[in-house]
Each structure stands twice: as C-alpha cells, then as structure tokens.
Motif scaffolding. Structure first.
Motif, PDB file in Angstrom:
ATOM      1  N   LEU A  84       0.951  -1.099   0.133  1.00  0.00           N
ATOM      2  CA  LEU A  84      -0.138   0.026   0.251  1.00  0.00           C
ATOM      3  C   LEU A  84       0.884   1.270  -0.225  1.00  0.00           C
ATOM      4  CD1 LEU A  84      -2.658  -1.137   2.375  1.00  0.00           C
ATOM      5  CD2 LEU A  84      -2.961  -1.142   0.114  1.00  0.00           C
ATOM      6  N   GLY A  85       2.010   1.381  -0.135  1.00  0.00           N
ATOM      7  CA  GLY A  85       2.788   2.042   0.519  1.00  0.00           C
ATOM      8  C   GLY A  85       4.332   1.655   0.875  1.00  0.00           C
ATOM      9  N   PRO A  86       4.673   3.352   1.724  1.00  0.00           N
ATOM     10  CA  PRO A  86       6.151   2.862   2.287  1.00  0.00           C
ATOM     11  C   PRO A  86       5.953   2.254   4.072  1.00  0.00           C
ATOM     12  CG  PRO A  86       5.443   4.987   1.956  1.00  0.00           C
ATOM     13  CD  PRO A  86       4.451   4.143   1.181  1.00  0.00           C
ATOM     14  N   SER A  87       6.589   0.995   4.223  1.00  0.00           N
ATOM     15  CA  SER A  87       6.175   1.063   5.487  1.00  0.00           C
ATOM     16  C   SER A  87       6.508   1.475   6.851  1.00  0.00           C
ATOM     17  CB  SER A  87       7.048  -0.466   5.826  1.00  0.00           C
ATOM     18  OG  SER A  87       8.436  -0.571   5.684  1.00  0.00           O
ATOM     19  N   LYS A  88       5.770   1.162   7.976  1.00  0.00           N
ATOM     20  CA  LYS A  88       5.414   2.044   9.549  1.00  0.00           C
ATOM     21  C   LYS A  88       5.441   1.179  10.627  1.00  0.00           C
ATOM     22  CE  LYS A  88       4.787   6.283  11.225  1.00  0.00           C
ATOM     23  NZ  LYS A  88       5.502   5.906  11.659  1.00  0.00           N
ATOM     24  N   GLY A  89       6.070   1.356  11.019  1.00  0.00           N
ATOM     25  CA  GLY A  89       6.134   1.030  12.370  1.00  0.00           C
ATOM     26  C   GLY A  89       7.056   1.099  13.652  1.00  0.00           C
ATOM     27  N   LEU A  99      13.393 -11.555  17.559  1.00  0.00           N
ATOM     28  CA  LEU A  99      12.815 -11.760  15.673  1.00  0.00           C
ATOM     29  C   LEU A  99      11.348 -11.825  15.705  1.00  0.00           C
ATOM     30  CD1 LEU A  99      13.730 -10.320  13.340  1.00  0.00           C
ATOM     31  CD2 LEU A  99      13.709 -13.104  12.837  1.00  0.00           C
ATOM     32  N   ASP A 100      11.091 -13.349  16.421  1.00  0.00           N
ATOM     33  CA  ASP A 100       9.499 -13.302  16.711  1.00  0.00           C
ATOM     34  C   ASP A 100       8.592 -12.053  17.015  1.00  0.00           C
ATOM     35  OD1 ASP A 100      10.398 -16.212  15.182  1.00  0.00           O
ATOM     36  OD2 ASP A 100       9.546 -17.171  16.889  1.00  0.00           O
ATOM     37  N   GLU A 101       8.902 -11.706  17.850  1.00  0.00           N
ATOM     38  CA  GLU A 101       8.471 -10.645  18.670  1.00  0.00           C
ATOM     39  C   GLU A 101       7.778  -8.952  17.519  1.00  0.00           C
ATOM     40  OE1 GLU A 101       7.485  -8.682  22.512  1.00  0.00           O
ATOM     41  OE2 GLU A 101       9.068  -7.447  21.735  1.00  0.00           O
ATOM     42  N   VAL A 102       9.030  -9.152  17.091  1.00  0.00           N
ATOM     43  CA  VAL A 102       8.833  -8.064  15.490  1.00  0.00           C
ATOM     44  C   VAL A 102       8.428  -8.293  14.483  1.00  0.00           C
ATOM     45  CG1 VAL A 102      10.339  -6.217  14.104  1.00  0.00           C
ATOM     46  CG2 VAL A 102      11.010  -7.080  16.969  1.00  0.00           C
ATOM     47  N   LYS A 103       8.783  -9.806  14.352  1.00  0.00           N
ATOM     48  CA  LYS A 103       7.672  -9.747  13.248  1.00  0.00           C
ATOM     49  C   LYS A 103       6.361 -10.309  13.228  1.00  0.00           C
ATOM     50  CE  LYS A 103       9.259 -14.154  11.251  1.00  0.00           C
ATOM     51  NZ  LYS A 103       9.378 -14.998  11.102  1.00  0.00           N
ATOM     52  N   ALA A 104       5.744 -10.778  14.313  1.00  0.00           N
ATOM     53  CA  ALA A 104       4.300 -10.421  14.347  1.00  0.00           C
ATOM     54  C   ALA A 104       4.077  -8.304  14.554  1.00  0.00           C
ATOM     55  CB  ALA A 104       4.127 -10.890  15.475  1.00  0.00           C
ATOM     56  N   LEU A 105       4.370  -8.245  15.056  1.00  0.00           N
ATOM     57  CA  LEU A 105       3.996  -7.240  15.162  1.00  0.00           C
ATOM     58  C   LEU A 105       4.079  -5.851  14.024  1.00  0.00           C
ATOM     59  CD1 LEU A 105       5.962  -5.873  19.405  1.00  0.00           C
ATOM     60  CD2 LEU A 105       3.345  -5.705  18.663  1.00  0.00           C
ATOM     61  N   ALA A 106       4.788  -7.016  13.208  1.00  0.00           N
ATOM     62  CA  ALA A 106       5.324  -5.359  11.735  1.00  0.00           C
ATOM     63  C   ALA A 106       3.671  -6.347  10.953  1.00  0.00           C
ATOM     64  CB  ALA A 106       6.233  -6.087  10.824  1.00  0.00           C
ATOM     65  N   SER A 107       3.152  -7.692  10.952  1.00  0.00           N
ATOM     66  CA  SER A 107       2.116  -8.258  10.068  1.00  0.00           C
ATOM     67  C   SER A 107       0.859  -7.812  11.081  1.00  0.00           C
ATOM     68  CB  SER A 107       2.322  -9.499  10.744  1.00  0.00           C
ATOM     69  OG  SER A 107       1.951 -10.160  11.786  1.00  0.00           O
ATOM     70  N   TRP A 108       1.093  -7.006  13.005  1.00  0.00           N
ATOM     71  CA  TRP A 108      -0.125  -6.067  13.017  1.00  0.00           C
ATOM     72  C   TRP A 108      -0.019  -5.086  12.120  1.00  0.00           C
ATOM     73  CZ3 TRP A 108      -0.396  -7.110  19.431  1.00  0.00           C
ATOM     74  CH2 TRP A 108      -1.843  -6.700  19.225  1.00  0.00           C
ATOM     75  N   MET A 109       0.987  -4.509  12.226  1.00  0.00           N
ATOM     76  CA  MET A 109       0.334  -3.013  11.755  1.00  0.00           C
ATOM     77  C   MET A 109       0.270  -2.850  10.491  1.00  0.00           C
ATOM     78  SD  MET A 109       1.567  -0.633  13.709  1.00  0.00           S
ATOM     79  CE  MET A 109       1.773   1.013  12.411  1.00  0.00           C
ATOM     80  N   GLY A 121       2.496   0.492   4.728  1.00  0.00           N
ATOM     81  CA  GLY A 121       2.923  -0.698   5.287  1.00  0.00           C
ATOM     82  C   GLY A 121       3.030  -1.073   6.483  1.00  0.00           C
ATOM     83  N   GLY A 122       2.941  -2.154   7.037  1.00  0.00           N
ATOM     84  CA  GLY A 122       3.833  -2.810   7.990  1.00  0.00           C
ATOM     85  C   GLY A 122       4.956  -3.170   8.748  1.00  0.00           C
ATOM     86  N   ALA A 123       5.552  -2.011   9.300  1.00  0.00           N
ATOM     87  CA  ALA A 123       7.406  -3.136   9.987  1.00  0.00           C
ATOM     88  C   ALA A 123       6.950  -2.236  11.593  1.00  0.00           C
ATOM     89  CB  ALA A 123       7.996  -1.532   9.397  1.00  0.00           C
ATOM     90  N   LYS A 124       8.043  -2.945  12.174  1.00  0.00           N
ATOM     91  CA  LYS A 124       8.483  -3.107  13.124  1.00  0.00           C
ATOM     92  C   LYS A 124       9.998  -3.367  13.543  1.00  0.00           C
ATOM     93  CE  LYS A 124       5.375  -2.390  16.908  1.00  0.00           C
ATOM     94  NZ  LYS A 124       4.644  -1.507  17.099  1.00  0.00           N
ATOM     95  N   GLY A 125      10.603  -2.410  14.613  1.00  0.00           N
ATOM     96  CA  GLY A 125      12.264  -2.326  15.138  1.00  0.00           C
ATOM     97  C   GLY A 125      11.798  -2.688  16.129  1.00  0.00           C
ATOM     98  N   GLY A 126      13.243  -3.030  16.203  1.00  0.00           N
ATOM     99  CA  GLY A 126      13.992  -3.301  18.255  1.00  0.00           C
ATOM    100  C   GLY A 126      15.583  -3.303  18.416  1.00  0.00           C
TER     101      GLY A 126
END
Length: 435
Positions: A84-89, A99-109, A121-126
């Motif tokens: 949908l566009g640049p990823s955000k999170g 990494l598993d937590e960050v992957k799940a949170l990215a999809s949530w976003m 789109g969805g992203a997350k970092g940590g």
C-alpha cells in the motif's frame, strides 16, 4: 476436489509466520488473521504472501560505553508489507525483544494501517537492551549506530520508524538527525513521533485516545444510545486511558470507574475526570490516595455493569476465565490485545460489541501519517484540523468495518481483519507479482 487437496487447503491456514506463546496477543492476532483468510477464501499463494514478512534485518550494534568498554547489542527491523505504500512502525527497546515478536508486530501494523485506509505497509523494529541501565549518552550512541546500520532500509519513501515501548521523541530526533547527516540534507519525514520543533504534529499525543472515543461514539449510535446516557469504565489511566476518559466525560458520559497502577477507583454517581487528571499530575503520575472514589480491584472493575468498557492498560485482560462475567455492552480496545482470542466467541455469544484494537487504537498511526504528510509538504496544520481529519478517518474506518460485519454476518474484529486483508490482497492482485 480430492480429499488430499482438501487437506492441503485446510492445513495451509494453520501455518502462519511466527510461532509464539498461545497466550500472547501476537498469537491471538495470527489466529484472527487465519480466520479472516478463510472467510475471504484466499488461495494458498496469497495467504503465504500475506503471512510472510517482505524483509527481515538483524544488525549488531557495537557501543562504546561510558566506562570505555565495548558492548554489542542486537537490533531488528522487519518490514512485513509495502504493497500500500512505505512501511510504518515503531521501534522498541527492551531486554526481551526478539525477532519473532517483531515479525508479529510488523504484520499487526499492516492490518492496522489498512483498516483505517492509511497508505502505509506494516513494519516494526527493536533493540535488545535494557534502556534503564543505559546513560543518555550511551542511549544516543546505540540509537545512532542502529540507525546507521539501517540507512538502506529507512527512508521517507521506504520505511518510517516511530516511537514504541521505551522509545520517545528524543530517540526519534536522534534517528532523524543521523539519517539526515548521512543524506546531506534534513529529512524530517524519515520518522514520526518527533518533537514539534523538528516537524512533529499537533495532536499526536492525544491521537490514540481520541480515536478510541471516535469509534466508541460511532458504536453507541449503532445501539441507539446517546453518549450523555452512557456509563463508562476505563482500565488504565495512562496517555490513552486518561484521554479516552476525559473525552467521554466531555461528551456527558458518566465515568463510573478508572484504574491505574495504584489500583481501581469507583464512584457509581460518576468520577470527575478533569479533577483526577489534575490530581495525577500533582501526585507523581499516580492516582494513589485520590479521595473522591472508593477502591475496586482490577478484576471487579472489568466486570462492572456498564455501557462501555475501555481496556487501555495491557494485553490479555479479558480471557475465557472472566469473559462470561463481563457485563459491558461495548468493549473498545484502547490497548493492544486486551481480549484473548479464546474470549472472542464468549463475548460474541453474550451480544457484546467488541471494537478491535487494530481499529480502536489506530488513531496514533493515523496522526503519524498526518505528520509524514505535513513533513513532506513543509506545511503544518492546526490541532483543530488534525483532530477534524482524524475523527473523519476513524469514523469512516468504523463504518467500513461495520458494513463488512453485516455483509458477512461476522463480528467487528473479524470484519476489521477481513476488510484490511482484502484491501491489501486486492491491491497486490492489481499490482501483480514482479518477476
């Protein structure tokens, strides 16, 4: 269709991305994603595409500590989707980040952005660290090196970080400055959640709570109840909970109970929320000792008879254990994952309307989008304009979700995921798969 094919079609929905604890809100989210995919009858290829992150990055972050020794931290950035566009999170700093937590949170976003029609789109970092054990200078060096290691990932047209757990506007300022220095120009749009003076947006602090109230008012209208006739219970009196309570109070609702880390506070005749917010500020951000309310346990607070329950504290507060005792007519999820997946059917059987977290608390990412737009334009809006546009987008998102729930005869939570996933999948089909 052969039985072998039938088994394949049934089983591939049961193979999502990260394998997390079943009691975690992230596994609950993945279960809801699978359910929505089945309602939409996604084919296996599309399901696997949407369940899999687009990019996963792990970086080592060497930091020279104040005492001269070198310590190496591990950092992550996951881009789940950029259709949908640049990823955000957001970016979170915590000792148990993985990494598993960050992957799940990215999809949530991804689904949160899609459900409110934000073109991200969805992203997350940590970063795996304990920020409480770091000095400000160590925190700055860690943040700048993390940013430097991700210069090819971040970008106002690629991936846009924001604050999350244990990060704040100062850390966003360091990220923006590090990226800008390497770009040889000031790039305010590379992060959101910045200080106002560096291109932050008016209304950002209140955005999540304001969004919760907007969708709550929309839900009240669906059940034919005026806000000034509604009774409200709010669990959590932090940024989201206190603002939600205050805005509902301004609507004339009777707030009969709130809670914070010090305990629960109950008054059947109604609490004076502005007075409680003033007390909070003057009492070291705690309601402890507030004189004009009786004490109530967190368990009893959730089970009070009320029209609206806003769980705005933490995850897994309503489970199959206490769901049968919930007496609210509407639950508006201010926190992420306050209702476990195994409680959904119980609440639905009781006729309780649950406004899911990916819709109810999406006001924050919506105003983050506004901040990005303002930075790109170099023209900044008044708080009144920010709030007006936020209310319009949140109300539209609620109406779209409600229409899908009626179309498929499903809950609002299922409808939110169906709407979001269908929007991303349809866009992907129109764009095609580049080969």
């Amino acid at each position: 269709m052969s039985s072998q094919k039938e088994n394949t079609a049934t089983n591939f929905y049961k193979e999502p991305g990260p394998k997390l604890d079943k009691e975690s809100p992230f596994e609950s989210m993945m279960e809801r994603f699978r359910n929505a995919a089945e309602i939409l009858n996604l084919d296996e290829g599309m399901f696997q595409y949407l369940a899999s992150p687009f990019k996963q990055v792990i970086v080592s972050i060497p930091v020279v500590m104040d005492d001269g020794r070198i310590e190496v931290f591990e950092g992550y950035r996951v881009i789940h989707d950029n259709v949908l566009g640049p990823s955000k999170g957001g970016i979170r700093y915590a000792p148990d980040v993985n990494l598993d937590e960050v992957k799940a949170l990215a999809s949530w976003m991804t689904w949160k952005c899609a459900v409110v029609n934000v073109p991200f789109g969805g992203a997350k970092g940590g970063v795996r660290c304990d920020p409480k054990q770091l000095s400000m200078s160590e925190l700055e060096r860690l943040t700048r090196r993390y940013t430097a290691n991700l210069l090819e990932v971040f970008g106002p047209d690629r991936d846009i970080p924001a604050p999350d757990m244990n990060t704040n506007e100062q850390i966003m300022a360091w990220i923006m400055d590090t990226y800008s220095m390497n770009s040889l120009k000031t790039e305010t749009a590379v992060v959101t959640g910045k200080p106002i003076i560096l291109g932050g947006s008016q209304g950002r602090k209140e955005a999540t709570g304001r969004g919760v109230v907007t969708v709550t008012l929309a839900a009240l209208s669906k059940i034919g109840l005026m806000p000034n006739k509604a009774t409200v219970v709010v669990q959590g009196f932090g940024n989201v909970g206190s603002i939600s309570a205050d805005l509902m109070y301004q609507q004339g609702s009777r707030i009969i109970a709130v809670s914070d880390i010090s305990g629960g506070y109950y008054n059947e005749k109604g609490l004076n929320i502005p007075e409680m917010m003033d007390y909070l500020k003057s009492n070291n951000n705690s309601l402890e000792g507030y004189p004009h309310a009786g004490a109530i346990s967190n368990e009893d607070l959730l089970e009070l008879e009320c029209d609206v329950l806003i769980p705005a504290a933490k995850e897994d507060q309503i489970s199959r254990d206490n769901a049968p005792n919930i007496k609210a007519r509407i639950i508006s999820e201010g926190a992420n994952g306050p209702v476990t997946a195994n409680a959904d059917s119980i609440l639905n059987d009781k006729g309780i309307m649950v406004i899911p977290d990916i819709l109810a608390n999406a006001g924050g990412v919506t105003v983050s989008y506004f901040e990005w737009v303002q930075d790109r334009q170099g023209y900044f809006w008044t708080e009144e304009r920010v709030n007006r546009r936020l209310n319009r987008m949140m109300r539209s998102a609620f109406d779209n979700t409600y229409a899908v729930s009626e179309q498929y005869n499903i809950t609002l939570r299922q409808a939110a995921y169906v709407y979001a996933i269908d929007r991303v999948a349809t866009t992907l089909k129109m764009r095609g798969i580049y080969a």
